[in-house]
Motif scaffolding. Structure first.
Motif, PDB file in Angstrom:
ATOM      1  N   HIS A 202     -31.402 -29.329  88.497  1.00 28.49           N
ATOM      2  CA  HIS A 202     -32.662 -28.687  88.878  1.00 28.49           C
ATOM      3  C   HIS A 202     -33.236 -29.293  90.150  1.00 28.49           C
ATOM      4  O   HIS A 202     -33.824 -28.592  90.982  1.00 28.49           O
TER       5      HIS A 202
ATOM      6  N   LYS B 143     -23.638 -17.556  93.449  1.00 26.63           N
ATOM      7  CA  LYS B 143     -23.862 -18.135  92.125  1.00 26.63           C
ATOM      8  C   LYS B 143     -23.430 -19.601  92.127  1.00 26.63           C
ATOM      9  O   LYS B 143     -22.341 -19.932  92.571  1.00 26.63           O
TER      10      LYS B 143
ATOM     11  N   LYS C  48     -31.174 -24.410  98.680  1.00 27.71           N
ATOM     12  CA  LYS C  48     -31.852 -23.244  99.259  1.00 27.71           C
ATOM     13  C   LYS C  48     -32.083 -23.443 100.753  1.00 27.71           C
ATOM     14  O   LYS C  48     -31.815 -22.547 101.562  1.00 27.71           O
TER      15      LYS C  48
ATOM     16  N   THR D  52     -31.951 -27.744  93.709  1.00 25.84           N
ATOM     17  CA  THR D  52     -32.067 -26.335  94.107  1.00 25.84           C
ATOM     18  C   THR D  52     -32.776 -26.164  95.445  1.00 25.84           C
ATOM     19  O   THR D  52     -32.365 -25.350  96.272  1.00 25.84           O
TER      20      THR D  52
ATOM     21  N   LEU E  98     -33.071 -17.961  88.161  1.00 35.50           N
ATOM     22  CA  LEU E  98     -32.392 -18.683  87.073  1.00 35.50           C
ATOM     23  C   LEU E  98     -31.816 -17.678  86.094  1.00 35.50           C
ATOM     24  O   LEU E  98     -32.449 -16.688  85.746  1.00 35.50           O
TER      25      LEU E  98
ATOM     26  N   ARG F 193     -23.941 -23.586  89.805  1.00 33.37           N
ATOM     27  CA  ARG F 193     -24.495 -24.401  88.713  1.00 33.37           C
ATOM     28  C   ARG F 193     -24.928 -25.728  89.320  1.00 33.37           C
ATOM     29  O   ARG F 193     -24.108 -26.457  89.880  1.00 33.37           O
TER      30      ARG F 193
ATOM     31  N   ILE G 185     -34.461 -17.695  94.757  1.00 31.44           N
ATOM     32  CA  ILE G 185     -33.728 -18.346  93.670  1.00 31.44           C
ATOM     33  C   ILE G 185     -34.079 -17.688  92.340  1.00 31.44           C
ATOM     34  O   ILE G 185     -35.253 -17.484  92.037  1.00 31.44           O
TER      35      ILE G 185
ATOM     36  N   ASN H 203     -27.564 -22.477  85.643  1.00 29.86           N
ATOM     37  CA  ASN H 203     -26.952 -21.510  86.545  1.00 29.86           C
ATOM     38  C   ASN H 203     -28.034 -20.835  87.385  1.00 29.86           C
ATOM     39  O   ASN H 203     -29.062 -20.402  86.858  1.00 29.86           O
ATOM     40  N   TYR H 204     -27.778 -20.747  88.681  1.00 28.04           N
ATOM     41  CA  TYR H 204     -28.744 -20.144  89.590  1.00 28.04           C
ATOM     42  C   TYR H 204     -28.066 -19.070  90.440  1.00 28.04           C
ATOM     43  O   TYR H 204     -26.889 -19.180  90.794  1.00 28.04           O
ATOM     44  N   LYS H 205     -28.835 -18.025  90.751  1.00 27.16           N
ATOM     45  CA  LYS H 205     -28.436 -17.041  91.753  1.00 27.16           C
ATOM     46  C   LYS H 205     -29.309 -17.247  92.990  1.00 27.16           C
ATOM     47  O   LYS H 205     -30.529 -17.257  92.884  1.00 27.16           O
TER      48      LYS H 205
END
Length: 291
Positions: free
Chosen positions: A267, A262, A274, A270, A289, A264, A287, A216-218
């Motif tokens: 890796h 937010k 972005k 990303t 995590l 998912r 970013i 999960n990434y913000k």
């Protein structure tokens, strides 16, 4: 729904009145015990007051419910009521979930319409009946489709069995006569030894994805000290179907809001996401995590 709406409802039921800053006061008159519903038309009265202050008891009540500091709750509730005023002042109705709707009257004063739980209850029953009918029609269609699929599957199985039977017949009854024939180009190809040259080109995988290699990434796209800006922008993105959110922190001088999206992702994806967000939002993306 704002996180404070249900708590404000509980406070209003318990204390019978609550004031909102520069909006006015809600007065709770009678509870309809027969229907066991919190609010029905006529049970809440609204008094518009542009000079009203937020009930101090409400701030303490919310702090106890959420286990947060009074300073933080007071700052958040000020931003929330400011957001309501912004919506109403531009001519949009603002619904405080489970309580009612605020809007701007022709006199440029705020007016309030209580949430009609009786009507919502009937609408819910009607919706359930329609859903039951739709489910029945869907089940009937599915049964018809299942019969057609079964018939098609039988035809396919029969066709496959026919092909297998024909191939078996050719192998058993015609294969021996073909073995006495002289070598043909095809036969030569079949008898050719496999290439053992280690330098021969072999197919290579160009991309490999490991299942489960996600997190999960913000994607933080904006930082602001304006609560109105933060919640208005987040609400706008949510209305478009985005998983948008706001984090807030209090520094020694002011409260800071971090707006994020937010997701998912794998890796490896990303950086690409972005870059896409930066081009779309025209902002620098950070970013983070998180679990």
């Amino acid at each position: 729904m704002n996180q404070y709406d249900l708590i404000i409802q509980e406070y209003l039921e318990e204390h019978k009145s609550v004031s909102f800053e520069k909006i006015g006061t809600l007065l709770y008159a009678v509870k309809n015990n027969a229907e066991d519903l919190p609010f029905t038309p006529g049970t809440i009265q609204f008094e518009y007051d542009k000079k009203a202050l937020t009930s101090q008891g409400l701030i303490d009540f919310i702090g106890q419910r959420l286990g947060k500091s009074r300073v933080l709750i007071q700052s958040d509730i000020e931003s929330y009521f400011e957001l309501i005023r912004q919506f109403v002042n531009i001519g949009k109705a603002y619904e405080m979930e489970t309580i009612g709707v605020f809007k701007l009257a022709k006199s440029n004063e705020y007016e309030f319409t209580p949430y009609d739980h009786l009507q919502k209850k009937e609408e819910s029953k009607s919706g359930k009946r329609q859903q039951m009918r739709a489910n029945a029609n869907l089940a009937s269609n599915q049964k018809t489709n299942r019969s057609a699929l079964m018939f098609l599957a039988v035809l396919i199985i029969l066709a496959v069995l026919g092909v297998v039977a024909w191939g078996t017949y050719n192998l058993l009854f015609t294969g021996s006569s073909n073995s006495s024939l002289p070598d043909t180009p095809n036969a030569a190809i079949a008898q050719r030894k496999p290439d053992t040259n280690i330098n021969a080109k072999q197919p290579k995988d160009t991309f490999t994805t490991v299942k489960g290699d996600t997190a999960n990434y913000k994607f933080i796209y904006e930082t602001t000290s304006s609560g109105v800006r933060a919640y208005a922008r987040t609400g706008q993105l949510k209305s478009y179907g985005n998983l948008a959110g706001v984090d807030s922190t209090i520094t020694s001088n002011e409260k800071v809001y971090k707006l994020y999206l937010k997701m998912r992702l794998y890796h490896a994806d990303t950086a690409k996401v972005k870059d896409s967000l930066q081009k779309h939002l025209q902002r620098n993306i950070i970013i983070v995590l998180f679990e």
